[in-house]
Design a protein around this motif. Structure first.
Motif, PDB file in Angstrom:
ATOM      1  N   ALA A 124       9.073  -2.903 -10.337  1.00 12.51           N
ATOM      2  CA  ALA A 124      10.453  -2.407 -10.214  1.00 12.51           C
ATOM      3  C   ALA A 124      11.006  -2.656  -8.819  1.00 12.51           C
ATOM      4  O   ALA A 124      12.205  -2.911  -8.650  1.00 12.51           O
ATOM      5  N   GLN A 125      10.131  -2.596  -7.816  1.00 18.27           N
ATOM      6  CA  GLN A 125      10.581  -2.864  -6.445  1.00 18.27           C
ATOM      7  C   GLN A 125      11.029  -4.316  -6.314  1.00 18.27           C
ATOM      8  O   GLN A 125      12.082  -4.612  -5.722  1.00 18.27           O
ATOM      9  N   LEU A 126      10.239  -5.232  -6.844  1.00 23.10           N
ATOM     10  CA  LEU A 126      10.582  -6.646  -6.756  1.00 23.10           C
ATOM     11  C   LEU A 126      11.851  -6.971  -7.541  1.00 23.10           C
ATOM     12  O   LEU A 126      12.710  -7.730  -7.070  1.00 23.10           O
TER      13      LEU A 126
ATOM     14  N   GLU B  91       0.800  -1.226   0.000  1.00 23.18           N
ATOM     15  CA  GLU B  91       0.000   0.000   0.000  1.00 23.18           C
ATOM     16  C   GLU B  91       0.834   1.278   0.000  1.00 23.18           C
ATOM     17  O   GLU B  91       0.259   2.373   0.063  1.00 23.18           O
ATOM     18  N   SER B  92       2.147   1.176  -0.052  1.00 24.09           N
ATOM     19  CA  SER B  92       2.996   2.360  -0.178  1.00 24.09           C
ATOM     20  C   SER B  92       3.349   2.566  -1.649  1.00 24.09           C
ATOM     21  O   SER B  92       3.757   1.629  -2.331  1.00 24.09           O
ATOM     22  N   ASP B  93       3.213   3.787  -2.098  1.00 26.91           N
ATOM     23  CA  ASP B  93       3.408   4.071  -3.512  1.00 26.91           C
ATOM     24  C   ASP B  93       4.888   4.065  -3.885  1.00 26.91           C
ATOM     25  O   ASP B  93       5.772   4.158  -3.028  1.00 26.91           O
ATOM     26  N   GLY B  94       5.127   3.955  -5.180  1.00 27.66           N
ATOM     27  CA  GLY B  94       6.475   3.981  -5.724  1.00 27.66           C
ATOM     28  C   GLY B  94       6.408   3.812  -7.225  1.00 27.66           C
ATOM     29  O   GLY B  94       5.379   3.410  -7.769  1.00 27.66           O
ATOM     30  N   PRO B  95       7.506   4.107  -7.937  1.00 28.90           N
ATOM     31  CA  PRO B  95       7.501   3.985  -9.395  1.00 28.90           C
ATOM     32  C   PRO B  95       7.264   2.544  -9.851  1.00 28.90           C
ATOM     33  O   PRO B  95       7.755   1.594  -9.237  1.00 28.90           O
ATOM     34  N   GLU B  96       6.536   2.395 -10.951  1.00 30.18           N
ATOM     35  CA  GLU B  96       6.280   1.073 -11.521  1.00 30.18           C
ATOM     36  C   GLU B  96       7.536   0.472 -12.148  1.00 30.18           C
ATOM     37  O   GLU B  96       7.801  -0.719 -12.007  1.00 30.18           O
ATOM     38  N   ASP B  97       8.303   1.322 -12.859  1.00 25.81           N
ATOM     39  CA  ASP B  97       9.369   0.806 -13.713  1.00 25.81           C
ATOM     40  C   ASP B  97      10.759   1.354 -13.403  1.00 25.81           C
ATOM     41  O   ASP B  97      11.738   0.850 -13.952  1.00 25.81           O
ATOM     42  N   ASP B  98      10.865   2.347 -12.558  1.00 19.90           N
ATOM     43  CA  ASP B  98      12.147   2.992 -12.284  1.00 19.90           C
ATOM     44  C   ASP B  98      12.857   2.287 -11.126  1.00 19.90           C
ATOM     45  O   ASP B  98      12.581   2.543  -9.958  1.00 19.90           O
ATOM     46  N   GLU B  99      13.793   1.405 -11.461  1.00 20.54           N
ATOM     47  CA  GLU B  99      14.488   0.636 -10.427  1.00 20.54           C
ATOM     48  C   GLU B  99      15.408   1.503  -9.574  1.00 20.54           C
ATOM     49  O   GLU B  99      15.740   1.132  -8.441  1.00 20.54           O
ATOM     50  N   SER B 100      15.817   2.673 -10.082  1.00 15.25           N
ATOM     51  CA  SER B 100      16.719   3.528  -9.309  1.00 15.25           C
ATOM     52  C   SER B 100      16.076   4.027  -8.020  1.00 15.25           C
ATOM     53  O   SER B 100      16.768   4.415  -7.077  1.00 15.25           O
ATOM     54  N   ALA B 101      14.755   4.020  -7.974  1.00 10.88           N
ATOM     55  CA  ALA B 101      14.053   4.442  -6.755  1.00 10.88           C
ATOM     56  C   ALA B 101      14.177   3.419  -5.640  1.00 10.88           C
ATOM     57  O   ALA B 101      13.837   3.722  -4.484  1.00 10.88           O
TER      58      ALA B 101
END
Length: 301
Positions: A208-210, A79-89
């Motif tokens: 991207a997080q995974l 439930e915490s947001d983050g970029p879909e595709d930007d792995e640098s985040a």
């Protein structure tokens, strides 16, 4: 981020978005039990494919011992947001700075703040205290090892990363289910809340997080000596068996850290889910010893 939690928090807990200098993070915040002397606060970080709900069964037992517990979804997790595709985040440094921001947002200047990380969360917690240990009274590494995960687990992570490279999260979930139990074919580990929560948690997590954190688990260097140099009390806790980091590896890490070592009978890689009462008792005993509490602690029931 969704406006409603995907599962019902424990009684007396509150699910809300924690505002920090680095963005908003979904948390479940459980106060110390009424009538119990407050002992401190704990920030709880979940593991790979996990979420704040992994600590659901520990909130009430720890509240009985006087601890407020705040379990958090990391950036791009559930439930915490983050970029879909930007792995640098999702570099280890970025995620570590998120933890420091979460600690600052809790405003615990005059109250002991203990940090606990499960699996990947332990390695992120380690990176956070290596950046700045000052906010924290102690660090507990739960089923979280000194370096990269075992060869067998690396194969599972690779399977997942390969799937995410060509499929959506929903397609990957269906493919995982078709191959067998998710925890055995590279999908999310067995967790608290049943199949529907696991599915909703999976679909809420950013690919991207995974991909980024999976790569980190397979390449993480040994930073135990750096950690041991910090003036922090350490606790290494695990189940009696673990195929992500073998128990002897965790034993050795604890010795190098001069850490308290706890092995939970009847638990594997997720002591928080397998044996939550025993795990809570061990964690609370450690925090109590760190804080120099006197007298007999109340029992967890």
């Amino acid at each position: 981020m969704t406006t409603q939690p995907a599962s019902t928090p424990p009684p007396n807990a509150r699910a809300y978005p924690l505002q920090t200098s680095r963005g908003t993070f979904a948390v479940v915040d459980h106060p110390a039990a009424p009538g119990v002397e407050p002992r401190g606060v704990a920030l709880l970080l979940p593991g790979f494919t996990g979420s704040k709900e992994d600590f659901t069964l520990m909130h009430e037992p720890l509240a009985q011992r006087g601890y407020r517990t705040v379990a958090v979804d990391g950036r791009g997790q559930h439930e915490s947001d983050g970029p879909e595709d930007d792995e640098s985040a999702y570099t280890r440094s970025e995620l570590a700075q998120d933890v420091l921001a979460q600690a600052a947002a809790l405003g615990m200047d005059d109250t002991p703040l203990h940090l606990l990380g499960h699996s990947l969360g332990g390695q992120i917690a380690r990176a956070a205290v290596l950046l700045d240990h000052a906010p924290f009274r102690s660090l507990t590494l739960m089923a979280s090892g000194p370096a990269q995960i075992s060869d067998s687990q690396q194969q599972r992570v690779k399977l997942l990363r390969d799937a995410l490279a060509v499929m959506t999260m929903a397609e990957t979930w269906e493919a995982i289910l078709a191959m067998g139990p998710p925890e055995e074919v590279g999908g999310p580990a067995r967790g608290i809340g049943g199949p529907e929560l696991l599915r909703r948690r999976w679909l809420g997590t950013k690919p991207a997080q995974l991909i980024a954190t999976g790569r980190q688990l397979c390449t993480e260097p040994d930073r135990v000596d750096e950690l041991a140099a910090l003036p922090l009390p350490f606790h290494v806790l695990s189940g009696a068996s673990d195929d992500t980091w073998p128990v002897p590896v965790l034993d050795d890490m604890a010795a190098r850290l001069k850490a308290r070592r706890t092995v939970i009978p009847g638990a594997e890689h997720s002591p928080n889910a397998d044996q939550p009462l025993r795990t809570s008792q061990a964690v609370a005993d450690f925090w109590r010893s760190v804080d120099g509490a006197e007298g007999s602690p109340p029992a967890i029931v």
